[in-house]
Design a protein around this motif. Sequence first.
Motif, mmCIF file in Angstrom:
data_model
loop_
_atom_site.group_PDB
_atom_site.id
_atom_site.type_symbol
_atom_site.label_atom_id
_atom_site.label_comp_id
_atom_site.label_asym_id
_atom_site.label_seq_id
_atom_site.Cartn_x
_atom_site.Cartn_y
_atom_site.Cartn_z
ATOM 1 N N UNK A 1 -2.953 30.073 -26.918
ATOM 2 C CA UNK A 1 -4.284 30.029 -27.495
ATOM 3 C C UNK A 1 -5.274 30.627 -26.484
ATOM 4 N N UNK A 2 -6.105 31.568 -26.901
ATOM 5 C CA UNK A 2 -7.039 32.209 -25.963
ATOM 6 C C UNK A 2 -8.214 31.304 -25.601
ATOM 7 N N UNK A 3 -8.841 31.625 -24.486
ATOM 8 C CA UNK A 3 -10.027 30.883 -24.051
ATOM 9 C C UNK A 3 -11.199 31.206 -24.966
ATOM 10 N N UNK A 4 -11.982 30.176 -25.314
ATOM 11 C CA UNK A 4 -13.206 30.413 -26.083
ATOM 12 C C UNK A 4 -14.400 30.575 -25.161
ATOM 13 N N UNK A 19 -27.271 26.422 -5.107
ATOM 14 C CA UNK A 19 -26.992 25.501 -6.211
ATOM 15 C C UNK A 19 -25.564 25.646 -6.733
ATOM 16 N N UNK A 20 -25.081 26.875 -6.831
ATOM 17 C CA UNK A 20 -23.712 27.138 -7.294
ATOM 18 C C UNK A 20 -23.105 28.228 -6.425
ATOM 19 N N UNK A 21 -21.825 28.089 -6.124
ATOM 20 C CA UNK A 21 -21.138 29.129 -5.370
ATOM 21 C C UNK A 21 -19.759 29.360 -5.962
ATOM 22 N N UNK A 22 -19.573 30.518 -6.562
ATOM 23 C CA UNK A 22 -18.280 30.956 -7.105
ATOM 24 C C UNK A 22 -17.641 29.928 -8.035
ATOM 25 N N UNK A 23 -18.397 29.435 -9.010
ATOM 26 C CA UNK A 23 -17.891 28.444 -9.963
ATOM 27 C C UNK A 23 -17.145 29.159 -11.090
ATOM 28 N N UNK A 24 -15.931 28.714 -11.344
ATOM 29 C CA UNK A 24 -15.116 29.276 -12.421
ATOM 30 C C UNK A 24 -14.530 28.148 -13.254
ATOM 31 N N UNK A 25 -14.494 28.345 -14.555
ATOM 32 C CA UNK A 25 -13.893 27.370 -15.467
ATOM 33 C C UNK A 25 -13.566 28.084 -16.772
ATOM 34 N N UNK A 26 -12.564 27.596 -17.471
ATOM 35 C CA UNK A 26 -12.254 28.134 -18.791
ATOM 36 C C UNK A 26 -12.055 26.973 -19.759
ATOM 37 N N UNK A 27 -12.278 27.264 -21.015
ATOM 38 C CA UNK A 27 -12.189 26.247 -22.057
ATOM 39 C C UNK A 27 -11.495 26.854 -23.268
ATOM 40 N N UNK A 61 -19.869 35.391 -17.732
ATOM 41 C CA UNK A 61 -19.584 34.422 -18.784
ATOM 42 C C UNK A 61 -19.023 35.206 -19.956
ATOM 43 N N UNK A 62 -17.857 34.802 -20.437
ATOM 44 C CA UNK A 62 -17.265 35.438 -21.613
ATOM 45 C C UNK A 62 -17.117 34.389 -22.704
ATOM 46 N N UNK A 63 -17.538 34.745 -23.903
ATOM 47 C CA UNK A 63 -17.392 33.891 -25.073
ATOM 48 C C UNK A 63 -16.452 34.613 -26.028
ATOM 49 N N UNK A 64 -15.362 33.951 -26.374
ATOM 50 C CA UNK A 64 -14.324 34.555 -27.220
ATOM 51 C C UNK A 64 -13.860 35.904 -26.670
ATOM 52 N N UNK A 65 -13.738 35.984 -25.343
ATOM 53 C CA UNK A 65 -13.218 37.183 -24.707
ATOM 54 C C UNK A 65 -14.234 38.285 -24.465
ATOM 55 N N UNK A 66 -15.452 38.121 -24.926
ATOM 56 C CA UNK A 66 -16.491 39.138 -24.757
ATOM 57 C C UNK A 66 -17.474 38.698 -23.675
#
Length: 116
Positions: A1-4, A19-27, A61-66
């Motif tokens: 299932x691909x990341x949304x 405030x943020x440094x190199x934050x990465x996450x996928x859902x 930031x990618x939403x539905x791969x875009x």
Amino acid sequence: MPDILTVDSLSKSYPGVRALQDVSVSLRAGEIRALCGENGAGKSTFVKILMGIVQPESGSIAVDGQVQTIRGAQHAQALGLGLVAQELSLAPHLSILDNIWLGSAEVPFLHRRAEF
């Protein structure tokens, strides 16, 4: 299932504060995530970037791969992103449901629902 939603290496600084440094996450669809941390950990900054309220200095930031440059809250909503504020009641005279939907472009501010 691909990341949304894919966030890659987001960084943001304010004068004197990183405030943020190199934050990465996928859902992926169906996942539930919690954003936890101490005061000053960058949670609010991260959410403000996702909602287009603040622009990151770097990262993507990618939403539905875009890959997206989120221009504001309405653009974020159009992409399917939403925010439920941590404050228990932004507008104390409104119901919990009305507070959750407050600011949504999809729901008129004054709306009627069936009485239970």
